[in-house]
Design a protein around this motif. Structure first.
Motif, short mmCIF file in Angstrom:
data_model
loop_
_atom_site.label_atom_id
_atom_site.label_comp_id
_atom_site.label_asym_id
_atom_site.label_seq_id
_atom_site.Cartn_x
_atom_site.Cartn_y
_atom_site.Cartn_z
N ALA A 53 -8.49 2.19 15.16
CA ALA A 53 -7.41 1.22 14.97
C ALA A 53 -7.34 0.72 13.53
N ARG A 54 -8.51 0.49 12.93
CA ARG A 54 -8.53 -0.01 11.55
C ARG A 54 -7.97 0.99 10.55
N GLY A 55 -8.01 2.27 10.91
CA GLY A 55 -7.57 3.30 9.97
C GLY A 55 -6.15 3.78 10.17
N LEU A 56 -5.42 3.20 11.11
CA LEU A 56 -4.08 3.69 11.42
C LEU A 56 -2.99 2.91 10.69
N ALA A 57 -1.85 3.55 10.56
CA ALA A 57 -0.68 2.91 9.96
C ALA A 57 -0.15 1.81 10.87
N PRO A 58 0.57 0.83 10.32
CA PRO A 58 1.08 -0.26 11.14
C PRO A 58 2.25 0.14 12.03
N ASN A 59 2.95 1.20 11.67
CA ASN A 59 4.10 1.63 12.46
C ASN A 59 4.42 3.10 12.15
N ILE A 60 5.32 3.67 12.92
CA ILE A 60 5.66 5.08 12.77
C ILE A 60 6.28 5.37 11.39
N LYS A 61 7.12 4.46 10.90
CA LYS A 61 7.77 4.69 9.60
C LYS A 61 6.75 4.80 8.48
N ALA A 62 5.70 3.97 8.55
CA ALA A 62 4.66 4.03 7.52
C ALA A 62 3.75 5.24 7.70
#
Length: 431
Positions: free
Chosen positions: A327-336
């Motif tokens: 979770a800490r390494g993922l983008a905040p949303n699909i666009k990002a």
């Protein structure tokens, strides 16, 4: 809130803590079940629990048939009172609880997505009492990116359903799937075919393990599962109905919040806001990483993902990272997360991408001849209710009337907690 199968609401976390405590302070170690003698893969009744495979687990079973039981590891024995306490602490109906339970990890022979010999693990739970001949509940877990979060190595939501179903007087078999639990390699996430083979082979291994404990598994199998496992459950039911193993007979289907319609519902929902941002990024990143390992959808992560995520996404999904680390390494949303090119491709799949989606879709495109219940919720922001209505429609086209149970304004995790209590009571009526 970033809910996924492994993340429940704050209210639920109290119950999960109780479950983890019960796992750590179980009444006593479960009595050992002896696997058939096998010099190259001996039984390991005293092996420690943990997410990493042992030498026996990773041995290539080149001379073993699918479903051959390789080892049995006792996990815990829990009293009826403790099972009921844990179930109630999670807000789940405990009326079906009649017995304590004994839980084991099974290691068994199966095959990889390419048909090569490998091993997998599963949680096997027996009622502590009751009949000698037992029907089976095949319980298929939801998405986890961490091998230690699978049923036979986990201590929270991944074990709750199996405990509940076994405490009602049935055997429960909860496959870890390939690459999770103590299985070698990485998990081929949403590779439906390999999840089905691993699940049916787990049933075969459980049949052998049951005889070692003086129990017999009857032909009847109630098939259920949650989220990813809901989709797997429908596919497993289909194969059992086709006669994948003549010993086992499909008795009922009761999946919970499964992504049965990837192309028509789940994939569009990742982009249109029906799935919340954190879950959308997690599911899509996991899916593309796993499917690229199998089908080479892209040559360089930078084709698909924006930086800094392109440099780290694939390593996050090695199944050794915890959910918190992922979770800490993922983008905040699909666009990002996605490049413009791949955002377009995913909204309008063609070529190999479309083929991959199609081969893992259509779990409801068949004609069950057993009672079918589809659990869902209008409040689910991980697997929207449209998946269940699509599934019911596919079944109706084939003359099957499935009961769609809408649990209302519940999130993904709470839908599961409500559904398993109802399933357990239903199984008691079905026999």
């Amino acid at each position: 809130m970033t809910s996924r199968e492994s993340r429940f609401t704050a209210r639920t976390s109290v119950g999960l803590t109780a479950l983890a405590t019960a796992l750590l302070t179980a009444v006593c170690a479960a009595p050992a079940l002896a696997a058939p003698p096998a010099p190259s893969a001996p039984s390991t009744p005293n092996a420690p629990a943990g997410p990493h495979p042992s030498a026996a687990d990773t041995a290539r079973p080149t001379d073993r048939a699918r479903g051959t039981l390789l080892s049995v590891t006792p996990l815990q024995q829990v009293s009826r009172e403790k099972v009921a306490e844990v179930v109630r602490a999670n807000g789940t109906d405990a009326d079906s609880v009649r017995y304590g339970i004994a839980a084991y990890r099974l290691t068994y022979a199966t095959v990889s997505p390419t048909g090569q010999p490998t091993t997998a693990s599963a949680l096997f739970v027996l009622p502590d009492g009751g009949a000698k001949r037992l029907a089976t509940v095949a319980e298929h877990h939801g998405t986890t990116g961490y091998r230690g979060g699978a049923p036979s190595t986990g201590g929270d939501y991944s074990t709750l359903g199996a405990w509940l179903y076994a405490s009602g007087g049935r055997a429960a078999v909860a496959p870890d799937y390939l690459g999770l639990g103590t299985g070698p390699g990485t998990h081929p996430y949403v590779d439906t075919a390999s999840s089905v083979t691993a699940s049916i082979d787990a049933l075969r291994a459980a049949r052998t393990a049951a005889t070692q404990h003086g129990r017999t598994l009857t032909r009847d199998v109630h098939v259920t599962g949650f989220s990813q496992g809901g989709q797997v459950a429908m596919a497993v039911g289909k194969e059992l109905a086709r006669g994948a193993d003549r010993h086992f007979r499909l008795r009922s289907l009761a999946p919970v919040a499964g992504p049965y319609d990837i192309a028509g519902q789940e994939l569009p929902a990742l982009f249109d806001g029906r799935i919340e941002d954190g879950s959308a990024v997690y599911y899509l990143s996991y899916f593309l990483t796993a499917q690229n390992r199998l089908h080479h959808l892209y040559g360089d992560p930078r084709e698909v993902y924006r930086e800094p995520y392109a440099s780290t996404i694939e390593a996050l999904f090695d199944n050794d990272h915890t959910e918190e680390e992922i979770a800490r390494g993922l983008a905040p949303n699909i666009k990002a997360l996605l490049t413009d090119e791949w955002a377009t491709r995913l909204k309008h799949p063609t070529g190999k991408l479309a083929e991959v989606i199609a081969r893992n879709d259509g779990a409801c495109e068949w004609q069950p001849r057993v009672p079918v219940r589809l659990h869902t919720s209008t409040g689910d922001r991980d697997v929207p209710i449209g998946n269940a209505t699509s599934c019911a429609g596919m079944l109706a086209e084939r003359g099957v009337r499935a009961k769609v149970i809408d649990h209302g304004d519940l999130d993904h995790g709470d839908t599961y907690l409500r559904a398993i209590g109802q399933n357990a009571n239903w199984y008691a009526r079905l026999g």
